[in-house]
Design a protein around this motif. Structure first.
Motif, PDB file in Angstrom:
ATOM      1  N   CYS A 264       0.877  -1.174   0.000  1.00  0.00           N
ATOM      2  CA  CYS A 264       0.000   0.000   0.000  1.00  0.00           C
ATOM      3  C   CYS A 264       0.911   1.219   0.000  1.00  0.00           C
ATOM      4  N   ALA A 265       1.000   1.869  -1.144  1.00  0.00           N
ATOM      5  CA  ALA A 265       1.855   3.035  -1.280  1.00  0.00           C
ATOM      6  C   ALA A 265       1.058   4.304  -1.034  1.00  0.00           C
TER       7      ALA A 265
ATOM      8  N   ASP B  27      -9.931 -16.704   2.412  1.00  0.00           N
ATOM      9  CA  ASP B  27      -9.229 -15.419   2.407  1.00  0.00           C
ATOM     10  C   ASP B  27      -9.550 -14.606   1.149  1.00  0.00           C
ATOM     11  N   THR B  28     -10.275 -15.205   0.222  1.00  0.00           N
ATOM     12  CA  THR B  28     -10.647 -14.503  -1.005  1.00  0.00           C
ATOM     13  C   THR B  28     -11.473 -13.270  -0.689  1.00  0.00           C
ATOM     14  N   ALA B  29     -10.999 -12.114  -1.173  1.00  0.00           N
ATOM     15  CA  ALA B  29     -11.662 -10.839  -0.882  1.00  0.00           C
ATOM     16  C   ALA B  29     -10.915  -9.718  -1.589  1.00  0.00           C
ATOM     17  N   VAL B  30     -11.520  -8.560  -1.580  1.00  0.00           N
ATOM     18  CA  VAL B  30     -10.802  -7.343  -1.938  1.00  0.00           C
ATOM     19  C   VAL B  30     -10.162  -6.811  -0.660  1.00  0.00           C
ATOM     20  N   TYR B  31      -8.882  -6.541  -0.732  1.00  0.00           N
ATOM     21  CA  TYR B  31      -8.123  -6.077   0.428  1.00  0.00           C
ATOM     22  C   TYR B  31      -7.864  -4.578   0.302  1.00  0.00           C
ATOM     23  N   TYR B  32      -8.162  -3.868   1.385  1.00  0.00           N
ATOM     24  CA  TYR B  32      -8.024  -2.424   1.422  1.00  0.00           C
ATOM     25  C   TYR B  32      -7.056  -2.014   2.521  1.00  0.00           C
ATOM     26  N   CYS B  33      -6.237  -1.003   2.259  1.00  0.00           N
ATOM     27  CA  CYS B  33      -5.445  -0.411   3.324  1.00  0.00           C
ATOM     28  C   CYS B  33      -6.116   0.886   3.774  1.00  0.00           C
ATOM     29  N   ALA B  34      -5.839   1.274   4.984  1.00  0.00           N
ATOM     30  CA  ALA B  34      -6.490   2.447   5.550  1.00  0.00           C
ATOM     31  C   ALA B  34      -5.580   3.128   6.559  1.00  0.00           C
TER      32      ALA B  34
END
Length: 125
Positions: free
Chosen positions: A22-23, A90-97
């Motif tokens: 996550c940049a 674990d299948t999912a869309v992964y988001y950083c915050a």
């Protein structure tokens, strides 16, 4: 303008590994607590892991404890999530915050200040 851009998602077989990045831009994250969340199809967004501004404290949801590792490189303004022993669930869309440490520890995704657009992780059985 703060931007968080996730990368590293993809298709992997069960038992495999991926490393998400996550940049951040428009903001220096060295003073920020940060976290990873994920959202599977038809499900609510859920907390995965968080890390304090220094990297000295980390916290994981039970289902990923021992398999995932959150880390950060403040010099590169980047957050990471190393995911090992991946499972189909674990299948999912992964988001950083970016968010307040209290809200992250409470797994409260409503309390985050900034979000990325997500990266898709698909784990096949």
């Amino acid at each position: 303008q703060v931007q968080l851009v996730e990368s590293g998602g993809g298709l992997v077989q069960a038992g495999g590994s991926l490393r998400l990045s996550c940049a951040a831009s428009g903001r220096t994250i060295s003073s920020d607590s940060m976290g990873w969340f994920r959202q599977a199809p038809g499900k609510e967004r859920e907390f995965v892991a968080c890390i304090s501004w220094s990297g000295g404290s980390t916290y994981y949801t039970d289902s990923v404890e021992g398999r995932f590792t959150i880390s950060r490189d403040n010099a590169k303004n980047t957050l990471y999530l190393q995911m090992n022993s991946l499972k189909p669930e674990d299948t999912a869309v992964y988001y950083c915050a970016i968010g307040d440490w209290k809200n992250l520890r409470l797994s409260d995704y409503h309390g985050m200040d900034y979000w990325g657009k997500g990266t898709l992780v698909t784990v096949s059985s």
